[in-house]
Design a protein around this motif. Structure first.
Motif, PDB file in Angstrom:
ATOM      1  N   LYS A   4       0.833  -1.206   0.000  1.00 20.80           N
ATOM      2  CA  LYS A   4       0.000   0.000   0.000  1.00 20.80           C
ATOM      3  C   LYS A   4       0.866   1.254   0.000  1.00 20.80           C
ATOM      4  O   LYS A   4       0.591   2.222  -0.705  1.00 20.80           O
ATOM      5  CB  LYS A   4      -0.915   0.022   1.225  1.00 20.80           C
ATOM      6  CG  LYS A   4      -2.079  -0.904   1.143  1.00 20.80           C
ATOM      7  CD  LYS A   4      -2.941  -0.737   2.383  1.00 20.80           C
ATOM      8  CE  LYS A   4      -4.120  -1.667   2.357  1.00 20.80           C
ATOM      9  NZ  LYS A   4      -4.959  -1.497   3.556  1.00 20.80           N
ATOM     10  N   LYS A   5       1.901   1.235   0.792  1.00 22.45           N
ATOM     11  CA  LYS A   5       2.798   2.382   0.886  1.00 22.45           C
ATOM     12  C   LYS A   5       3.472   2.648  -0.460  1.00 22.45           C
ATOM     13  O   LYS A   5       3.569   3.799  -0.908  1.00 22.45           O
ATOM     14  CB  LYS A   5       3.847   2.136   1.967  1.00 22.45           C
ATOM     15  CG  LYS A   5       4.792   3.294   2.183  1.00 22.45           C
ATOM     16  CD  LYS A   5       5.790   2.991   3.289  1.00 22.45           C
ATOM     17  CE  LYS A   5       6.768   4.135   3.442  1.00 22.45           C
ATOM     18  NZ  LYS A   5       7.790   3.819   4.443  1.00 22.45           N
ATOM     19  N   LYS A   6       3.928   1.585  -1.102  1.00 20.34           N
ATOM     20  CA  LYS A   6       4.612   1.729  -2.382  1.00 20.34           C
ATOM     21  C   LYS A   6       3.660   2.257  -3.458  1.00 20.34           C
ATOM     22  O   LYS A   6       4.029   3.128  -4.264  1.00 20.34           O
ATOM     23  CB  LYS A   6       5.184   0.364  -2.800  1.00 20.34           C
ATOM     24  CG  LYS A   6       6.093   0.422  -4.004  1.00 20.34           C
ATOM     25  CD  LYS A   6       7.361   1.179  -3.680  1.00 20.34           C
ATOM     26  CE  LYS A   6       8.340   1.057  -4.806  1.00 20.34           C
ATOM     27  NZ  LYS A   6       9.557   1.801  -4.564  1.00 20.34           N
ATOM     28  N   ILE A   7       2.421   1.752  -3.481  1.00 23.75           N
ATOM     29  CA  ILE A   7       1.435   2.225  -4.453  1.00 23.75           C
ATOM     30  C   ILE A   7       1.126   3.696  -4.229  1.00 23.75           C
ATOM     31  O   ILE A   7       1.095   4.496  -5.174  1.00 23.75           O
ATOM     32  CB  ILE A   7       0.157   1.360  -4.387  1.00 23.75           C
ATOM     33  CG1 ILE A   7       0.448  -0.038  -4.925  1.00 23.75           C
ATOM     34  CG2 ILE A   7      -0.967   2.000  -5.180  1.00 23.75           C
ATOM     35  CD1 ILE A   7      -0.676  -1.025  -4.694  1.00 23.75           C
ATOM     36  N   ASN A   8       0.906   4.062  -2.973  1.00 21.91           N
ATOM     37  CA  ASN A   8       0.629   5.466  -2.666  1.00 21.91           C
ATOM     38  C   ASN A   8       1.812   6.362  -3.018  1.00 21.91           C
ATOM     39  O   ASN A   8       1.637   7.480  -3.504  1.00 21.91           O
ATOM     40  CB  ASN A   8       0.276   5.632  -1.185  1.00 21.91           C
ATOM     41  CG  ASN A   8      -1.115   5.145  -0.888  1.00 21.91           C
ATOM     42  OD1 ASN A   8      -1.977   5.129  -1.760  1.00 21.91           O
ATOM     43  ND2 ASN A   8      -1.335   4.721   0.346  1.00 21.91           N
ATOM     44  N   GLN A   9       3.006   5.865  -2.795  1.00 25.65           N
ATOM     45  CA  GLN A   9       4.208   6.637  -3.101  1.00 25.65           C
ATOM     46  C   GLN A   9       4.321   6.886  -4.605  1.00 25.65           C
ATOM     47  O   GLN A   9       4.612   8.006  -5.040  1.00 25.65           O
ATOM     48  CB  GLN A   9       5.433   5.895  -2.585  1.00 25.65           C
ATOM     49  CG  GLN A   9       6.729   6.630  -2.764  1.00 25.65           C
ATOM     50  CD  GLN A   9       7.911   5.826  -2.252  1.00 25.65           C
ATOM     51  OE1 GLN A   9       7.779   4.638  -1.969  1.00 25.65           O
ATOM     52  NE2 GLN A   9       9.060   6.460  -2.134  1.00 25.65           N
ATOM     53  N   THR A  10       4.080   5.846  -5.418  1.00 25.03           N
ATOM     54  CA  THR A  10       4.190   6.020  -6.864  1.00 25.03           C
ATOM     55  C   THR A  10       3.093   6.934  -7.399  1.00 25.03           C
ATOM     56  O   THR A  10       3.340   7.765  -8.274  1.00 25.03           O
ATOM     57  CB  THR A  10       4.147   4.664  -7.595  1.00 25.03           C
ATOM     58  OG1 THR A  10       2.959   3.974  -7.225  1.00 25.03           O
ATOM     59  CG2 THR A  10       5.354   3.824  -7.259  1.00 25.03           C
TER      60      THR A  10
END
Length: 57
Positions: A4-10
């Protein structure tokens, strides 16, 4: 959590880049050295012509 963090970051980075492209810059556009030399050679003759036309009017 990491996924989730990686998706939000991208997504945040993409939005940030898209927003940056929309912003206009006050920085003048770069003119190459050769183009500046060419403009310097042609501008004085044009300025004299424009100056004499204004003076004649």
């Amino acid at each position: 959590m990491n996924r989730k963090k990686k998706i939000n970051q991208t997504l945040k980075n993409k939005a940030k880049k898209a927003n940056a492209k929309l912003q206009s810059s006050n920085k003048p556009q770069y003119i190459a050295k050769a183009d500046r030399a060419a403009l310097a050679n042609t501008e004085p003759t044009e300025l004299h012509v424009v100056g004499s036309v204004i003076a004649a009017s």
